[in-house]
Design a protein around this motif. Sequence first.
Motif, PDB file in Angstrom:
ATOM      1  N   PRO A   1       0.779  -1.240   0.000  1.00 21.63           N
ATOM      2  CA  PRO A   1       0.000   0.000   0.000  1.00 21.63           C
ATOM      3  C   PRO A   1       0.813   1.295   0.000  1.00 21.63           C
ATOM      4  N   PHE A   2       2.073   1.234   0.404  1.00 18.71           N
ATOM      5  CA  PHE A   2       2.931   2.432   0.382  1.00 18.71           C
ATOM      6  C   PHE A   2       4.383   1.987   0.396  1.00 18.71           C
ATOM      7  N   GLU A   3       5.281   2.882  -0.023  1.00 17.24           N
ATOM      8  CA  GLU A   3       6.685   2.512  -0.219  1.00 17.24           C
ATOM      9  C   GLU A   3       7.388   2.056   1.057  1.00 17.24           C
ATOM     10  N   GLY A   4       7.114   2.677   2.178  1.00 13.96           N
ATOM     11  CA  GLY A   4       7.802   2.302   3.419  1.00 13.96           C
ATOM     12  C   GLY A   4       7.180   1.107   4.122  1.00 13.96           C
ATOM     13  N   PHE A   5       6.288   0.397   3.437  1.00 12.81           N
ATOM     14  CA  PHE A   5       5.569  -0.735   4.014  1.00 12.81           C
ATOM     15  C   PHE A   5       6.543  -1.784   4.565  1.00 12.81           C
ATOM     16  N   GLY A   6       6.352  -2.149   5.819  1.00 10.41           N
ATOM     17  CA  GLY A   6       7.130  -3.219   6.438  1.00 10.41           C
ATOM     18  C   GLY A   6       8.441  -2.804   7.077  1.00 10.41           C
ATOM     19  N   LYS A   7       8.825  -1.534   6.943  1.00  7.84           N
ATOM     20  CA  LYS A   7      10.150  -1.139   7.430  1.00  7.84           C
ATOM     21  C   LYS A   7      10.271  -1.189   8.953  1.00  7.84           C
ATOM     22  N   ASN A   8       9.162  -1.180   9.681  1.00  8.71           N
ATOM     23  CA  ASN A   8       9.201  -1.237  11.150  1.00  8.71           C
ATOM     24  C   ASN A   8       8.913  -2.627  11.707  1.00  8.71           C
ATOM     25  N   TRP A   9       8.812  -3.614  10.842  1.00 10.68           N
ATOM     26  CA  TRP A   9       8.514  -4.972  11.270  1.00 10.68           C
ATOM     27  C   TRP A   9       9.719  -5.638  11.915  1.00 10.68           C
ATOM     28  N   LYS A  10       9.455  -6.772  12.563  1.00 10.79           N
ATOM     29  CA  LYS A  10      10.534  -7.614  13.085  1.00 10.79           C
ATOM     30  C   LYS A  10      11.360  -8.124  11.908  1.00 10.79           C
ATOM     31  N   GLU A  11      12.605  -8.444  12.212  1.00  8.20           N
ATOM     32  CA  GLU A  11      13.565  -8.844  11.176  1.00  8.20           C
ATOM     33  C   GLU A  11      13.073 -10.017  10.316  1.00  8.20           C
TER      34      GLU A  11
ATOM     35  N   ALA B   1       9.904 -12.136  -1.014  1.00 11.20           N
ATOM     36  CA  ALA B   1       8.780 -12.023  -1.943  1.00 11.20           C
ATOM     37  C   ALA B   1       9.075 -10.984  -3.022  1.00 11.20           C
ATOM     38  N   LYS B   2       9.642  -9.850  -2.622  1.00  8.12           N
ATOM     39  CA  LYS B   2      10.006  -8.807  -3.596  1.00  8.12           C
ATOM     40  C   LYS B   2      11.000  -9.343  -4.622  1.00  8.12           C
ATOM     41  N   SER B   3      12.013 -10.082  -4.130  1.00  6.46           N
ATOM     42  CA  SER B   3      13.064 -10.577  -5.023  1.00  6.46           C
ATOM     43  C   SER B   3      12.545 -11.654  -5.978  1.00  6.46           C
ATOM     44  N   GLN B   4      11.520 -12.404  -5.565  1.00  7.75           N
ATOM     45  CA  GLN B   4      10.971 -13.459  -6.417  1.00  7.75           C
ATOM     46  C   GLN B   4       9.862 -12.954  -7.336  1.00  7.75           C
ATOM     47  N   ALA B   5       9.362 -11.764  -7.069  1.00  4.99           N
ATOM     48  CA  ALA B   5       8.232 -11.247  -7.836  1.00  4.99           C
ATOM     49  C   ALA B   5       8.625 -10.903  -9.265  1.00  4.99           C
ATOM     50  N   ASP B   6       7.722 -11.191 -10.169  1.00  5.49           N
ATOM     51  CA  ASP B   6       7.892 -10.770 -11.556  1.00  5.49           C
ATOM     52  C   ASP B   6       7.543  -9.298 -11.700  1.00  5.49           C
ATOM     53  N   PHE B   7       6.743  -8.807 -10.741  1.00  6.97           N
ATOM     54  CA  PHE B   7       6.398  -7.388 -10.708  1.00  6.97           C
ATOM     55  C   PHE B   7       6.185  -6.994  -9.258  1.00  6.97           C
ATOM     56  N   TYR B   8       6.754  -5.857  -8.869  1.00  6.25           N
ATOM     57  CA  TYR B   8       6.601  -5.349  -7.505  1.00  6.25           C
ATOM     58  C   TYR B   8       6.363  -3.844  -7.584  1.00  6.25           C
ATOM     59  N   ALA B   9       5.398  -3.354  -6.796  1.00  7.88           N
ATOM     60  CA  ALA B   9       5.148  -1.911  -6.760  1.00  7.88           C
ATOM     61  C   ALA B   9       4.383  -1.536  -5.497  1.00  7.88           C
ATOM     62  N   ALA B  10       4.513  -0.270  -5.142  1.00  6.21           N
ATOM     63  CA  ALA B  10       3.712   0.316  -4.064  1.00  6.21           C
ATOM     64  C   ALA B  10       2.622   1.149  -4.726  1.00  6.21           C
ATOM     65  N   THR B  11       1.426   1.116  -4.162  1.00  9.07           N
ATOM     66  CA  THR B  11       0.338   1.879  -4.767  1.00  9.07           C
ATOM     67  C   THR B  11       0.398   3.357  -4.384  1.00  9.07           C
ATOM     68  N   TYR B  12       1.168   3.704  -3.336  1.00  7.81           N
ATOM     69  CA  TYR B  12       1.365   5.106  -2.942  1.00  7.81           C
ATOM     70  C   TYR B  12       2.845   5.366  -2.696  1.00  7.81           C
ATOM     71  N   LYS B  13       3.293   6.536  -3.064  1.00  6.44           N
ATOM     72  CA  LYS B  13       4.677   6.973  -2.803  1.00  6.44           C
ATOM     73  C   LYS B  13       4.841   7.327  -1.328  1.00  6.44           C
TER      74      LYS B  13
ATOM     75  N   ASP C   1       5.878   7.014   2.871  1.00  7.47           N
ATOM     76  CA  ASP C   1       5.485   6.208   4.018  1.00  7.47           C
ATOM     77  C   ASP C   1       3.981   6.301   4.275  1.00  7.47           C
ATOM     78  N   TYR C   2       3.555   5.636   5.332  1.00  4.95           N
ATOM     79  CA  TYR C   2       2.153   5.630   5.711  1.00  4.95           C
ATOM     80  C   TYR C   2       1.685   7.047   6.029  1.00  4.95           C
ATOM     81  N   GLN C   3       0.555   7.428   5.431  1.00  5.80           N
ATOM     82  CA  GLN C   3      -0.013   8.753   5.657  1.00  5.80           C
ATOM     83  C   GLN C   3      -1.424   8.692   6.221  1.00  5.80           C
ATOM     84  N   GLY C   4      -2.089   7.535   6.062  1.00  4.57           N
ATOM     85  CA  GLY C   4      -3.444   7.421   6.584  1.00  4.57           C
ATOM     86  C   GLY C   4      -4.194   6.246   5.983  1.00  4.57           C
TER      87      GLY C   4
END
Length: 189
Positions: A79-89, A98-110, A112-115
């Motif tokens: 949902p946004f570019e900074g998604f997951g950055k505060n998660w546990k390791e 998942a990102k590295s194995q994906a044929d396509f990866y994108a965030a729907t919003y530029k 970090d989380y805004q709302g």
Amino acid sequence: MSRIWVTGYRSYELGVFKDNDPKVKVIKYALKQRLIEQIEQGMDWLITGGQPGIELWAADLVEDLKADYPELKLAVFVPFEGFGKNWKEGNQAMLAKAKSQADFYAATYKGDYQGPFQLQGYQDFILNHSDGALLVYDKDFEGKSAYDDKAIETFQSKAPYPLSRMDMEDLQEYANDYQEMMNEARWNS
């Protein structure tokens, strides 16, 4: 139907806090069976998000499935570019895989989380860019996937959108099948 959105419970909602939890094997077994059904019905893109749980487990299965179904592709949207950055390791590592194995990866919003609007926008984007969904969710066992369930129902009121649901009863049946398969394997070895 070629683009199927796969989503459902977060790992913690299923009481899974470690990758080696036996429930993960059963859930992945169940997902794999349903994904094979979807592939045989024409799915060639598995679309999912980056949530720990059903989404990342489904993404992880794509590599195995590609051995028999090389046409299968994986798209991971967050949902946004900074998604997951505060998660546990460990969760960050699963998302990175998942990102590295994906044929396509994108965030729907530029950015970090805004709302909450970003999460609604994400759902709208996924619904408008997929041909159906596989939802692992049971209305009797609440979880965050209730939002996806409601969004799918609302979308279905406006357009045809096939939904394959896997509820707790289905998961129990797959658990029984998995246990039987494991018992047979022990007897045959």
